[in-house]
Design a protein around this motif. Structure first.
Motif, short mmCIF file in Angstrom:
data_model
loop_
_atom_site.label_atom_id
_atom_site.label_comp_id
_atom_site.label_asym_id
_atom_site.label_seq_id
_atom_site.Cartn_x
_atom_site.Cartn_y
_atom_site.Cartn_z
N ARG A 1 0.84 -1.21 0.00
CA ARG A 1 0.00 0.00 0.00
C ARG A 1 0.86 1.25 0.00
O ARG A 1 0.60 2.22 -0.72
CB ARG A 1 -0.93 -0.01 1.22
N TYR A 2 1.91 1.22 0.82
CA TYR A 2 2.80 2.38 0.91
C TYR A 2 3.54 2.62 -0.40
O TYR A 2 3.58 3.75 -0.91
CB TYR A 2 3.79 2.16 2.06
N GLU B 1 1.45 4.12 -3.26
CA GLU B 1 1.26 5.58 -3.17
C GLU B 1 2.54 6.32 -3.49
O GLU B 1 2.56 7.28 -4.27
CB GLU B 1 0.76 5.95 -1.77
#
Length: 342
Positions: A40-41, A44
């Motif tokens: 997820r990190y 982004e």
């Protein structure tokens, strides 16, 4: 995790700056040392066109089709080696620095909240801006945790802040610190940490000053990052009284096949070991707080490479973190920009 600073800090001698807040913004971190959290990190972070300057149509299939399938598990294993009971080191130090900055400003007579925020991940910069707007804050100072300016870091923060402002009916007054790579108090904070390390471990044959890398093309197109890193290094070497042959500047964290700023940190450490350097120390003046790039990449990977190549003594010098001089330096950067907001 510690709670966010109060929006109404008090002190008998401090004058409140009504309607004013400081956001201390760092890069970001996964919420856990697991593959899903890292995925997820990275999704982004690596989707930011400021970070990866490749046309979207070419880059996004590579990102989602290859990188986000392979890299998260490997990176999660590395994060796990540096994770603390309080969480990610970067998040821990960012929060402590924000609290320290607020307390230092209050002691200097400025009752202003300082809230930590992340460009990627939590606590999200956009959420912080929304919260401040809803609470009636009319003036926002943004202090990036990046001493040296780069389009990939400071400008990305600026982009997000002003994109957010474009969507507001009543736009608050915003100031953003560009850089503090040559700030005297910041240089002294780094130098003080080196001196304290020397008091215990002795002085090295060579001190490597390792900065986060950047594609060389970025600098060719006008990014001032390399020049600001070199300026920081020269000022630090002068403050420490180091002769020219006792220190080197290197760049770490290369990603992909493109040429990045050179010389690279790990190959330099290996070459120094092979040339007979028996005591090597590394300091990272481009990081305000310890994180995976310093604790895992430098203190584990570069250490192992140096020793395997025949080196002798290796030690990593911690970042300024929340030392007394570090907090004073960061608070000083904020205080100068707060002038006139009384």
């Amino acid at each position: 995790m510690p709670s966010a600073p109060s929006l109404t800090p008090t002190h008998p001698a401090a004058a409140p700056l009504a309607g004013t807040a400081v956001l201390y913004v760092n890069l970001g971190t996964p919420e856990a040392p697991t593959a899903p959290a890292v995925r997820r990190y990275l999704a982004e972070f690596l989707s930011d066109p400021r970070v990866v300057e490749i046309p979207r149509l070419a880059w996004l299939p590579i990102l989602h089709g290859i990188i986000l399938r392979v890299r998260p598990a490997k990176s999660a294993a590395k994060y796990a080696t540096v994770w603390t009971p309080e969480g990610s080191p970067l998040k821990v130090w960012t929060e402590r620095q924000a609290r320290g900055m607020q307390a230092a400003l209050v002691r200097q007579g400025l009752a202003v909240p300082v809230l930590p925020a992340m460009r990627y991940g939590e606590p999200a910069l956009l959420a912080r801006l929304d919260a401040l707007q809803s609470q009636g804050v009319r003036r926002i100072l943004v202090v990036p945790a990046y001493p040296q300016y780069s389009g990939t870091t400071t400008a990305s923060v600026s982009d997000l802040v002003y994109q957010w402002a474009q969507r507001q009916r009543a736009v608050p007054e915003v100031r953003l610190v560009r850089s503090y790579h040559d700030d005297e108090a910041y240089i002294e904070a780094v130098a003080d940490g080196v001196r304290h390390h020397w008091a215990t471990h002795g002085q090295p044959d060579v001190l490597l000053m390792s900065f986060h890398g950047l594609p060389a093309r970025n600098v060719q197109l006008g990014d001032p990052y390399q020049a600001e890193c070199l300026a920081t290094a020269r000022l630090l070497a002068a403050r420490l009284g180091l002769a020219e042959d006792r220190w080197r500047v290197t760049f770490q964290s290369r990603f992909g096949r493109a040429r990045w700023l050179e010389p690279y940190t790990e190959p330099t450490a290996i070459a120094l070991a092979q040339s007979g350097v028996k005591h090597l120390q590394v300091v990272c003046p481009g990081f305000t707080g310890d994180c995976i790039e310093t604790l895992e990449e430098i203190d584990q990977e570069v250490r192992a490479a140096y020793l395997q190549a025949g080196g002798g003594t290796f030690s990593y010098i911690p970042c300024i973190n929340d030392s007394e001089l570090a907090i004073a330096a960061l608070a000083g950067v904020a205080r100068r920009q707060l002038q006139g907001w009384g």
